[in-house]
Write a protein that holds these residues in place. Structure first.
Motif, short mmCIF file in Angstrom:
data_model
loop_
_atom_site.label_atom_id
_atom_site.label_comp_id
_atom_site.label_asym_id
_atom_site.label_seq_id
_atom_site.Cartn_x
_atom_site.Cartn_y
_atom_site.Cartn_z
N MET A 1 0.85 -1.18 0.00
CA MET A 1 0.00 0.00 0.00
C MET A 1 0.89 1.23 0.00
N SER A 2 0.70 2.12 -0.95
CA SER A 2 1.55 3.28 -1.08
C SER A 2 1.26 4.32 0.00
N GLU A 3 0.01 4.46 0.39
CA GLU A 3 -0.34 5.42 1.41
C GLU A 3 -0.09 4.83 2.79
N ARG A 4 0.11 5.70 3.76
CA ARG A 4 0.34 5.25 5.12
C ARG A 4 -0.87 4.49 5.65
N THR A 5 -0.61 3.36 6.30
CA THR A 5 -1.68 2.55 6.87
C THR A 5 -2.33 3.30 8.03
N ILE A 6 -3.67 3.28 8.06
CA ILE A 6 -4.44 3.94 9.11
C ILE A 6 -5.01 2.87 10.04
N ALA A 7 -4.73 2.99 11.33
CA ALA A 7 -5.19 2.00 12.30
C ALA A 7 -5.90 2.67 13.46
N LEU A 8 -6.80 1.92 14.09
CA LEU A 8 -7.45 2.35 15.32
C LEU A 8 -7.33 1.23 16.34
N VAL A 9 -6.88 1.58 17.54
CA VAL A 9 -6.78 0.63 18.64
C VAL A 9 -7.65 1.14 19.78
N THR A 10 -8.62 0.35 20.21
CA THR A 10 -9.46 0.76 21.33
C THR A 10 -8.76 0.41 22.64
N GLY A 11 -9.04 1.19 23.68
CA GLY A 11 -8.38 0.95 24.96
C GLY A 11 -6.88 1.07 24.85
N ALA A 12 -6.41 2.09 24.13
CA ALA A 12 -4.98 2.17 23.77
C ALA A 12 -4.18 3.12 24.65
N ASN A 13 -4.77 3.61 25.72
CA ASN A 13 -4.04 4.58 26.53
C ASN A 13 -3.06 3.93 27.51
N LYS A 14 -3.13 2.61 27.67
CA LYS A 14 -2.24 1.94 28.62
C LYS A 14 -2.14 0.45 28.28
N GLY A 15 -1.26 -0.23 28.96
CA GLY A 15 -1.14 -1.68 28.87
C GLY A 15 -0.91 -2.22 27.48
N ILE A 16 -1.59 -3.32 27.18
CA ILE A 16 -1.42 -4.00 25.89
C ILE A 16 -1.83 -3.08 24.75
N GLY A 17 -2.93 -2.36 24.92
CA GLY A 17 -3.40 -1.48 23.86
C GLY A 17 -2.39 -0.43 23.49
N TYR A 18 -1.75 0.15 24.50
CA TYR A 18 -0.71 1.15 24.23
C TYR A 18 0.44 0.53 23.45
N GLU A 19 0.86 -0.66 23.83
CA GLU A 19 1.99 -1.30 23.15
C GLU A 19 1.62 -1.72 21.72
N ILE A 20 0.36 -2.05 21.50
CA ILE A 20 -0.08 -2.32 20.12
C ILE A 20 0.06 -1.05 19.29
N ALA A 21 -0.41 0.05 19.84
CA ALA A 21 -0.30 1.33 19.14
C ALA A 21 1.17 1.69 18.90
N ALA A 22 2.01 1.45 19.90
CA ALA A 22 3.44 1.75 19.76
C ALA A 22 4.07 0.90 18.66
N GLY A 23 3.70 -0.37 18.62
CA GLY A 23 4.24 -1.26 17.59
C GLY A 23 3.81 -0.83 16.19
N MET A 24 2.57 -0.38 16.07
CA MET A 24 2.08 0.10 14.78
C MET A 24 2.77 1.40 14.38
N GLY A 25 3.00 2.26 15.38
CA GLY A 25 3.71 3.49 15.11
C GLY A 25 5.12 3.21 14.60
N ALA A 26 5.76 2.19 15.17
CA ALA A 26 7.11 1.82 14.75
C ALA A 26 7.13 1.29 13.32
N LEU A 27 5.97 0.80 12.85
CA LEU A 27 5.87 0.33 11.47
C LEU A 27 5.65 1.48 10.49
#
Length: 243
Positions: A1-27
């Protein structure tokens, strides 16, 4: 995909959700941090941005129709589509949860967030997901939702304490995930359930043996499945989890 991937993670302010968001940001993805608490959501977005992630806040209470509708509109206005949805928000409901002692209101509260909330968010985001070239939905479940494991036993760490609310809510979520896969068959949308393992979070009083970052790995794996990959299945790091 040429455009940046858009993701939404619910409950992402802490714990596992935050780390999922962080991992996606690193991508290199643009990640919506879904959370109902304004202060915690803002702090999480700031931390993610400080680490180089393209993160943005999404006010989101998965139990509230208006909140979910507004979240979908926010993503519509920002990106016009959604590529990845991770339904991570969940509650345990507190104790006691033995079926002989549990307050029915506890079961109702847990199912409202852990199951109905997932349905509410997924259905609101489906029009945006259908605009993606490779849409993915990940429902964060738990191994305690496996009826096979519950019936075989194996100790509290494997199947959790006796529970009439939290564990059955994850069983319910797994069943709903399977029905979504059936309903969406023939589309490009892949939807799967993921088990993060026994992670140390505030849901279990930080008694878990895995880190939130380790728990996030399965979500990242399922969010990046190739086209034609599995759908309607239940995975953990080691492979398929029995229903």
């Amino acid at each position: 995909m040429s455009e940046r991937t858009i993701a939404l993670v619910t409950g992402a302010n802490k714990g596992i959700g935050y780390e999922i968001a962080a991992g996606m940001g690193a991508l290199g993805w643009s990640v919506g941090v879904g959370a109902r608490d304004t202060q915690r959501r803002g702090a999480a977005v700031e931390r993610l941005r400080a680490a180089g992630a393209d993160a943005f806040g999404v006010p989101l209470d998965v139990t509230d129709d208006a909140s979910v509708t507004a979240a979908a509109q926010l993503i519509e206005d920002r990106a016009g589509r959604l590529d990845v949805l991770v339904n991570n928000a969940a509650v345990t409901g507190g104790m006691p949860q033995e079926p002989t002692r549990v307050d029915p209101a506890t079961i109702r509260t847990v199912v409202e967030t852990n199951v109905i909330g997932v349905i509410r968010v997924t259905n609101a985001m489906l029009p945006l997901l259908r605009r993606s070239a490779s849409p993915r939905i990940v429902n964060m479940s738990s191994g305690v939702g496996s009826l096979t494991r519950q019936s075989r036993g194996g100790g509290e760490q494997a199947v959790g304490p006796v529970s009439a609310a939290y564990a059955p809510s994850k069983t319910f979520l797994n069943a709903v995930t399977l029905q979504y896969a059936r309903d969406l068959s023939g589309t490009d949308i892949l939807i799967n359930a993921g088990c993060p393992g026994y992670v140390a979070t505030d849901l279990n009083g930080f008694s878990g043996v895995r880190t939130p970052e380790q728990g996030a790995a399965i979500a990242l794996r399922l969010a990046t499945l190739p086209d034609g990959g599995p759908t309607g299945q239940f995975f953990e790091d080691a492979g398929v989890v029995p229903w």
